[in-house]
Scaffold this motif. Structure first.
Motif, PDB file in Angstrom:
ATOM      1  N   UNK A 256       0.840  -1.196   0.000  1.00 43.06           N
ATOM      2  CA  UNK A 256       0.000   0.000   0.000  1.00 43.06           C
ATOM      3  C   UNK A 256       0.874   1.245   0.000  1.00 43.06           C
ATOM      4  N   UNK A 257       0.459   2.245  -0.763  1.00 43.72           N
ATOM      5  CA  UNK A 257       1.173   3.524  -0.741  1.00 43.72           C
ATOM      6  C   UNK A 257       0.697   4.317   0.468  1.00 43.72           C
ATOM      7  N   UNK A 258       1.507   4.315   1.491  1.00 40.62           N
ATOM      8  CA  UNK A 258       1.066   4.959   2.737  1.00 40.62           C
ATOM      9  C   UNK A 258       1.508   6.416   2.782  1.00 40.62           C
ATOM     10  N   UNK A 259       0.804   7.197   3.593  1.00 36.99           N
ATOM     11  CA  UNK A 259       1.172   8.606   3.795  1.00 36.99           C
ATOM     12  C   UNK A 259       2.422   8.706   4.641  1.00 36.99           C
ATOM     13  N   UNK A 260       3.077   9.866   4.587  1.00 32.59           N
ATOM     14  CA  UNK A 260       4.167  10.071   5.545  1.00 32.59           C
ATOM     15  C   UNK A 260       3.555  10.352   6.915  1.00 32.59           C
ATOM     16  N   UNK A 261       4.393  10.296   7.929  1.00 31.05           N
ATOM     17  CA  UNK A 261       3.894  10.374   9.303  1.00 31.05           C
ATOM     18  C   UNK A 261       3.086  11.651   9.562  1.00 31.05           C
ATOM     19  N   UNK A 262       3.591  12.796   9.072  1.00 25.43           N
ATOM     20  CA  UNK A 262       2.881  14.056   9.335  1.00 25.43           C
ATOM     21  C   UNK A 262       1.477  14.050   8.744  1.00 25.43           C
ATOM     22  N   UNK A 263       1.386  13.510   7.535  1.00 25.46           N
ATOM     23  CA  UNK A 263       0.068  13.438   6.898  1.00 25.46           C
ATOM     24  C   UNK A 263      -0.862  12.531   7.709  1.00 25.46           C
ATOM     25  N   UNK A 264      -0.305  11.415   8.135  1.00 21.54           N
ATOM     26  CA  UNK A 264      -1.130  10.507   8.961  1.00 21.54           C
ATOM     27  C   UNK A 264      -1.599  11.210  10.228  1.00 21.54           C
ATOM     28  N   UNK A 265      -0.673  11.876  10.884  1.00 21.43           N
ATOM     29  CA  UNK A 265      -1.021  12.567  12.130  1.00 21.43           C
ATOM     30  C   UNK A 265      -2.101  13.619  11.890  1.00 21.43           C
ATOM     31  N   UNK A 266      -1.951  14.365  10.796  1.00 15.95           N
ATOM     32  CA  UNK A 266      -2.957  15.389  10.485  1.00 15.95           C
ATOM     33  C   UNK A 266      -4.316  14.773  10.229  1.00 15.95           C
ATOM     34  N   UNK A 267      -4.293  13.643   9.542  1.00 14.08           N
ATOM     35  CA  UNK A 267      -5.570  12.979   9.269  1.00 14.08           C
ATOM     36  C   UNK A 267      -6.226  12.512  10.565  1.00 14.08           C
TER      37      UNK A 267
END
Ligand SMILES: Nc1ncnc2c1ncn2[C@@H]1O[C@H](COP(=O)(O)OP(=O)(O)OP(=O)(O)O)[C@@H](O)[C@H]1O
Ligand SMILES: [Mg+2]
Length: 266
Positions: free
Chosen positions: A250-261
């Protein structure tokens, strides 16, 4: 009756109840031998009480047997399928690992010194977290009861077989991509709607039901947003999930994007 006699009498009655509990359990289910081996008398008595109070009708099998808890497939008197999690009061590592979570939690100010009480508190914590999550509409098993170290929740499975953990699931890459999105949404809901961070987020504490429905389980370690452990443990959990999903292609988000989500506007 003198004070001493009264104490005597109470102890005797308690013994009797424990014995009855054991007999009752022996009669009631084939699991009893195992239970007696694993559980102390107070736990057996608690189970007996729960059956007596008709919160549990019967036990049918062991779902999971860990170092700190055992989970049984059971049924409530209303026919509801239950997962009954019984914390082992004999687990040695338990207290050490868990202390940090309770110390700074404003909901549980007093940290009991007594080990049994501590384990009970742990079960209450899991119940409370499940309740807060469930009531906020987050996908977790519905909590049904908690007494001492015994917690009852809805069983997630079909025909007596539990649904797979995310870690066990065999699926296509596109399905994992969908599961990644759904998992982030559930973690975000837990954060935003229930104000909680899971605390032990990984592919081992996520159950995938039919139709790729994602449930979070094992919320004993969940803490409120703002708890000192919340942010580091959220980051750790998201990193763990990112690694898992990346391995599945899976193409996962970077950590910051995940945290923001997960945080959304919060
Ligand atoms: N509500 C439920 N319905 C079905 N199965 C469940 C449910 N809750 C837990 N399980 C099963 O029991 C296992 C252990 O549950 P949980 O993660 O809550 O306990 P744990 O303390 O992490 O135990 P362990 O150390 O064995 O992982 C899960 O991995 C899952 O397979
Ligand atoms: Mg677990």
């Amino acid at each position: 009756m003198s004070y001493d006699e009264e104490i005597e009498e109470r102890l005797r009655r308690r013994e009797l109840r424990a014995e009855r509990a054991q007999r009752y359990l022996r009669k009631r289910s084939e699991l009893d031998e195992v239970m007696e081996e694993v559980f102390d008398r107070v736990t057996l008595m608690t189970i007996y009480d729960l059956m007596n109070d008709r919160l549990i009708e019967d036990f049918y099998g062991v779902i999971s047997s860990g170092k700190e808890s055992r989970i049984y497939y059971a049924r409530g008197c209303d026919g509801v399928e239950l997962a009954v999690k019984i914390y082992l009061v004999t687990s040695a590592e338990f207290k050490h690992n868990r202390m940090a979570y309770v110390v700074d939690d404003p909901r549980f100010k007093r940290v009991p010194t007594d080990f049994r009480k501590f384990i009970n508190l742990w079960a209450q914590r899991e119940f409370k977290n499940l309740e807060e999550a469930y009531e906020a509409g987050v996908a977790v098993p519905r909590p049904r009861f908690v007494r001492r170290n015994v917690l009852g929740m809805d069983f997630l499975g079909r025909d007596g077989a539990r649904y797979p953990l995310l870690s066990e699931l065999e699926a296509e890459q596109e399905e994992f991509a969908e599961l990644y999105e759904k998992t982030l949404n559930v973690v975000a809901a837990l954060y935003q709607k229930a104000g909680l961070v899971h605390g032990d987020l990984s592919q081992f504490n996520i159950i995938v039901a039919d139709g790729l429905e994602v449930y979070l389980i094992d919320l004993a370690q969940a803490v409120k947003r703002g708890h000192p452990i919340a942010e580091p443990s959220l980051i750790h959990g998201l990193e763990t999930l990112a690694r898992f999903f990346a391995k599945k292609g899976v193409e996962v988000d970077d950590l910051d994007t995940m945290l923001n989500r997960v945080r959304g506007g919060v």
